[in-house]
Design an enzyme around this catalytic site. Structure first.
Site, PDB file in Angstrom:
ATOM      1  N   ARG A  29      39.440  -2.977  46.778  1.00  0.00           N
ATOM      2  CA  ARG A  29      38.013  -3.218  46.613  1.00  0.00           C
ATOM      3  C   ARG A  29      37.131  -2.342  47.501  1.00  0.00           C
ATOM      4  O   ARG A  29      36.256  -1.645  47.022  1.00  0.00           O
ATOM      5  CB  ARG A  29      37.686  -4.698  46.910  1.00  0.00           C
ATOM      6  N   HIS A  75      37.856  -3.565  35.392  1.00  0.00           N
ATOM      7  CA  HIS A  75      37.343  -4.115  36.649  1.00  0.00           C
ATOM      8  C   HIS A  75      36.693  -5.474  36.407  1.00  0.00           C
ATOM      9  O   HIS A  75      35.467  -5.572  36.262  1.00  0.00           O
ATOM     10  CB  HIS A  75      36.331  -3.135  37.250  1.00  0.00           C
ATOM     11  N   TYR A 119      18.099  -0.850  30.496  1.00  0.00           N
ATOM     12  CA  TYR A 119      17.051   0.158  30.360  1.00  0.00           C
ATOM     13  C   TYR A 119      17.520   1.568  30.717  1.00  0.00           C
ATOM     14  O   TYR A 119      16.935   2.545  30.264  1.00  0.00           O
ATOM     15  CB  TYR A 119      15.850  -0.198  31.249  1.00  0.00           C
TER      16      TYR A 119
END
Length: 749
Positions: A29, A75, A119
Site C-alpha cells: 500500500r 485495486h 468531470y
C-alpha cells in the site's frame, strides 16, 4: 470427525496478526518499489490505462472510467485512493515528470482540490508509455494474479528511468514513513550511465551528476554541504527557501518584494497560511513596513507581491519572511523503499544500483525473448528456402497425398507410404526429406505467390537480416559491455527527449539571523471582563470609554505594550504574560480567555489578580492564605524568564486568598469564615522570599479559615459587609500578629 481444540497464547496471535497487517500496508500500500518507483495503486492505475488503450496519442477518457476499471480489476481499496493517486500523477507541481496527462481541473498549487472524477479526463503521457509500459508482451516482468484471480497484473512495471529519484515519493506505513524528494531527470540519467560504465563510483562521485533535489516548484536548497551525508545515509533534512526578487514600483519611490518560487513543502494550503502569517507580521508591527499583500499567481507561475512603505529595508523584510514564515522550510528526507520484498532505507548509490540491476534483468528477458523469436523465424525461413529448391517435388507430394497429415509426415520423416508419385526417382527423393515440424507446417501454409522471383529474393534477404539479428542479440546476451551499450543508448534517448533544465538552485547559505526590531512601546490598558476574557486597547480609547470600561470589567490595568504581566492564582503560582500576546483592538472586541494566553489552568486553579511587573518591580507584595499565613515579598523576585513560578509556598490543603501591593499605612484586616477579624500593621508583616510559606497572621479555630482580606489607607473610611452587617474596619484596634482576633458581634459605626 471430532472437533480439535487448539490452545495458543493470545499475545502470539495478536503479534502475528499485527505483523501480517503491517507488512501488508508497507509492501502492498504505502511504500514504493525501488525498481519502478511506484506504489501499488499508481502501478495498477497506469497499467489499467494501458490495457484500456488510453494512450498518449488517443483521445482522453473519463477519470471515473479509469478509476472504476482499476478498482474492479486490480485495486479493491476504494475509489478515493485510486482517484487521488491519478490526480497526483497528473500534477506538474508535485511530480518531477508527470506520468498522466490530465484534462480538466486537477487541482492547483494553492490547495484547490481536483474536480470530481466524473468531470475530469486523462490519458497516459508519452514518457509513461515508452519508459514504463513498453515490452510487457515480451515477458520482461512477472505477471501475478489479481485479488480475485480473474486477471493478471504486473508485479512491477518495466520502468526504464530511475523513477524513484525522478518523481520522489511520500507515504506513511505502519511504524515507518518514506519521503524522497524529486530530482532532475537529466542528472539522474547521467548518474545512472556513469555507474553503468564504472561500478566503483561512490556516492560522492555520483553527486557530481546529481547536484541535489530538483523540486517542481523551484526554490533554493541552502544547505548544500549537508546533501552528501543525506545521500550517503538516506535520511536528513533539506532546508529550502523560496525565490525572492525586489522590484521598484513604477512612478513611485517605493519597492516591492516579489516571491516567484516557493518551497516544495508550501504546496497546497501552505500558500494560504503563508499569506495569513505575512498579514499577522504586518499587524504585529514587526513587519510594519509591509503596506499591501497580493497573490497574483496564475497558470504562468507563482507571483506573490508584498508592497513596502517608503524607506523600508527590503533585506530586513526578506530575513523576516525566512525566519517567521514557511518561506524557508525543511524537507525531511527518508529514502525508504521496498527492495527485494522488504523495506529498506537506501543511499543514492543503492537506488541507482538497484535500478541498473533491474535494467539488466529487463534487458536480459527482452533480448532472450527476441532471440527465441528470431531463432524460430530462422528455422522457418531455412525450411522455406529449401522448399523453393524442391518445390516441384513438394507439389507432387501434395497432389499424391490423401490428406494433410500424410503430406506433413512425408516432409518431416520421408514416409512415402500411401503417396502416389509420377516416378520412382520422385519417391526416392521424397524419402530423403527431413524438414522440422515448424518448417513442414510453414510449407503447407505457404501461398503460391511466394514462388515469384522477387518474393524468393525477399525471403533470402529477410533470412540474412534474421541471421544478423540473431548475432546481435546473442552478443548482447553474452557480453556485459554490449548490453550496457544498449541500456545506455536507451537512457540517452530518454534524457535527450524529456530532460529539462534544473529548477531548484543548490547552494550554501548561512542560517538567517534576524535582529528583530523592537516595536516602539506605547501606553495601553488591559481590560478583563467577569468571564476572564482579556484584551488591550489604546489609552485614548479607554479614556473615551472610561465609565463603561470601569463598570463592565473585572480588571482595568494601565501598562505599556511591551510590559510583562503577573497573573496570580490561588494555587500559589504566578504566570508571566507578555502584554503584546494579548489581543489588541477596539473597545467592544470580545478578547481572548486569559487561560489561553498563559499557562493558567482554569480547571485546577482560580484566578486572583493581575499586576503589571513594571509597577511591582520596585514594590512589595503581601500574600495571605486561607490557613492564616501572611508574608511580604519583594516584587523584583517575579522578574524572571520562566513562564510560571511559585509565588508562595502552600501547606497541603491550603490556598492563597489575597495578593496585594503593600502600600497601605493603616494595616490590613483579615476576616474569617466564622466572623473573626484581626487588624495588624504593615510593620508587623515580615519580608520573605517567594518560596517561603510566611508566618501566622491570625490563629484560627478548628474548621475556620481566612475568607477575605482588606487593606486600609490612612484617613480613608473602609467598610465591609460581614454576615449582612456593615463593619467599619478602621474602628478595629490594631492587634499583634498571630493572635486570634475578635468576634464581630454588632454593627460597628
Amino acid at each position: 470427525m471430532a472437533n480439535e481444540l487448539i490452545q495458543t497464547e493470545y499475545a502470539e496471535i495478536m503479534q502475528k496478526s499485527y505483523i501480517d497487517y503491517a507488512m501488508s500496508v508497507i509492501v502492498a500500500r504505502a511504500l514504493p518499489d525501488v525498481r519502478d518507483g511506484l506504489k501499488p495503486v499508481q502501478r495498477r492505475t497506469l497499467y489499467d490505462m494501458y490495457e484500456l488503450g488510453i494512450r498518449w496519442d488517443k483521445p482522453y477518457r473519463k477519470s471515473a472510467r479509469i478509476v472504476g476499471d482499476t478498482m474492479g480489476k486490480y485495486h479493491p481499496h476504494g475509489d478515493s485512493s485510486i482517484y487521488g493517486a491519478l490526480v497526483v500523477l497528473a500534477q506538474e507541481f508535485k511530480m518531477g515528470q508527470p506520468l498522466v496527462d490530465g484534462h480538466g481541473n486537477f487541482g492547483s498549487i494553492e490547495g484547490d482540490g481536483a474536480a470530481a472524477m466524473r468531470y475530469t479526463e486523462a490519458r497516459l503521457q508519452k514518457l509513461t508509455q515508452e519508459a514504463f509500459l513498453s515490452d510487457l508482451d515480451k515477458g520482461v516482468v512477472e505477471f501475478v494474479p489479481n485479488f480475485d484471480e480473474t486477471e493478471k497484473e504486473p508485479s512491477v512495471l518495466p520502468a526504464r528511468i530511475p523513477n524513484l529519484l525522478v518523481n520522489g515519493s511520500e507515504g506513511i506505513a505502519v511504524g515507518m514513513a518514506t519521503a524522497i524528494p524529486p530530482h532532475n531527470l537529466g542528472e539522474v540519467i547521467d548518474a545512472a550511465i556513469a555507474l553503468i560504465r564504472d561500478h566503483s563510483l561512490t556516492n560522492e562521485d555520483l553527486m557530481k551528476y546529481v547536484k541535489g533535489p530538483d523540486f517542481p516548484t523551484g526554490g533554493i536548497v541552502v544547505n548544500a554541504s549537508d546533501l552528501a551525508g543525506i545521500y550517503e545515509t538516506g535520511s536528513g533534512k533539506i532546508r529550502i527557501r523560496g525565490s525572492v526578487e525586489v522590484e521598484k514600483i513604477p512612478r513611485t519611490d517605493r519597492k516591492r518584494i516579489v516571491i516567484t518560487q516557493i518551497p516544495y513543502t508550501m504546496i497546497g494550503a501552505g500558500i494560504g497560511k503563508f499569506l495569513n502569517d505575512v498579514a499577522a507580521l504586518a499587524d504585529s508591527k514587526l513587519g510594519s513596513d509591509i503596506s499591501d499583500i497580493s497573490n497574483q499567481s496564475s497558470k504562468e507561475g507563482i507571483r506573490i507581491v508584498l508592497e513596502l512603505r517608503k524607506g523600508a529595508d527590503e533585506e530586513y523584510i526578506k530575513k523576516l519572511l525566512y525566519k517567521k514564515t514557511r518561506l524557508e522550510d525543511t524537507f525531511g528526507v527518508n529514502m525508504l523503499a521496498v527492495s527485494d520484498g522488504k523495506p529498506e532505507t537506501m543511499s543514492l548509490h543503492d537506488i541507482l544500483e538497484a535500478h541498473i540491476e533491474f535494467q539488466f534483468e529487463i534487458a536480459t528477458k527482452k533480448y532472450q525473448s527476441m532471440l527465441d523469436s528470431e531463432l524460430s523465424k530462422k528455422e522457418i525461413q531455412e525450411g522455406l528456402i529449401r522448399a523453393v529448391d524442391v518445390i516441384d517435388l513438394i507439389i507432387e507430394i501434395l497432389r499424391g497425398s490423401r490428406d494433410r497429415s500424410m503430406a506433413k509426415r512425408c516432409l518431416v520423416s520421408g514416409d512415402t507410404e500411401g503417396i502416389r508419385f509420377k516416378t520412382k526417382k520422385s519417391k526416392t527423393d521424397a524419402s530423403k526429406l527431413r524438414f522440422t515440424e515448424a518448417q513442414a507446417t510453414a510449407i503447407l501454409e505457404m501461398r503460391l505467390y511466394k514462388l515469384i522471383g522477387l518474393e524468393i529474393a525477399a525471403l533470402t534477404a529477410e533470412y540474412e537480416d534474421t541471421l544478423k539479428k540473431i548475432e546481435q542479440y546473442t552478443d548482447i546476451l553474452n557480453n556485459y559491455s554490449s548490453m550496457a551499450d544498449v541500456i545506455v543508448h536507451e537512457l540517452e534517448g530518454y534524457r535527450d527527449t524529456y530532460a529539462s533544465p534544473r529548477r531548484t538552485q543548490i547552494c550554501d547559505e548561512e542560517e538567517v539571523v534576524l535582529e528583530e526590531r523592537k516595536a516602539e512601546a506605547y501606553p495601553c490598558v488591559l481590560l478583563m471582563d467577569r468571564f476572564g476574557y482579556a484584551r488591550t486597547v489604546d489609552e485614548a480609547v479607554y479614556e473615551k470609554n472610561r465609565e463603561a470600561a470601569d463598570e463592565e470589567n473585572r480588571l482595568v490595568i494601565h501598562c505599556m505594550s511591551d510590559s510583562r504581566l503577573c497573573v496570580f492564582t490561588d494555587m500559589g503560582k504566578v504566570h508571566i504574560l507578555k502584554a503584546e500576546k494579548i489581543p489588541h483592538g477596539k473597545f467592544r472586541d470580545k478578547g481572548t480567555p486569559i487561560d489561553n494566553l498563559c499557562n493558567y489552568d482554569s480547571g485546577s486553579e482560580t484566578f486572583l489578580s493581575v499586576m503589571c511587573l513594571d509597577e511591582i518591580r520596585t514594590q512589595r507584595l503581601i500574600f495571605v492564605t486561607a490557613s492564616g499565613y501572611i508574608k511580604m515579598t519583594e516584587g523584583a523576585e517575579f522578574d524572571v524568564s520562566k513562564l510560571t513560578v511559585a509565588s508562595t509556598k502552600l501547606e497541603e490543603g491550603d490556598r492563597l486568598v489575597s495578593v496585594h501591593q503593600a502600600h497601605f499605612q493603616a494595616g490590613c484586616v483579615m476576616i474569617t469564615k466564622n466572623s473573626m477579624a484581626l487588624r495588624i500593621s504593615e510593620e508587623d508583616i515580615p519580608v520573605q522570599k517567594k518560596n517561603a510559606r510566611g508566618v501566622y497572621g491570625i490563629r484560627l479555630a478548628e474548621g475556620d479559615e481566612v475568607e477575605s482580606v482588606f487593606y486600609l489607607e490612612d484617613g480613608s473610611p473602609a467598610e465591609a459587609e460581614v454576615n449582612g452587617r456593615m463593619i467599619a474596619l478602621n474602628r478595629l484596634h490594631i492587634a499583634s500578629r498571630g493572635s486570634r482576633g475578635s468576634k464581630i458581634r454588632r454593627q460597628m459605626s
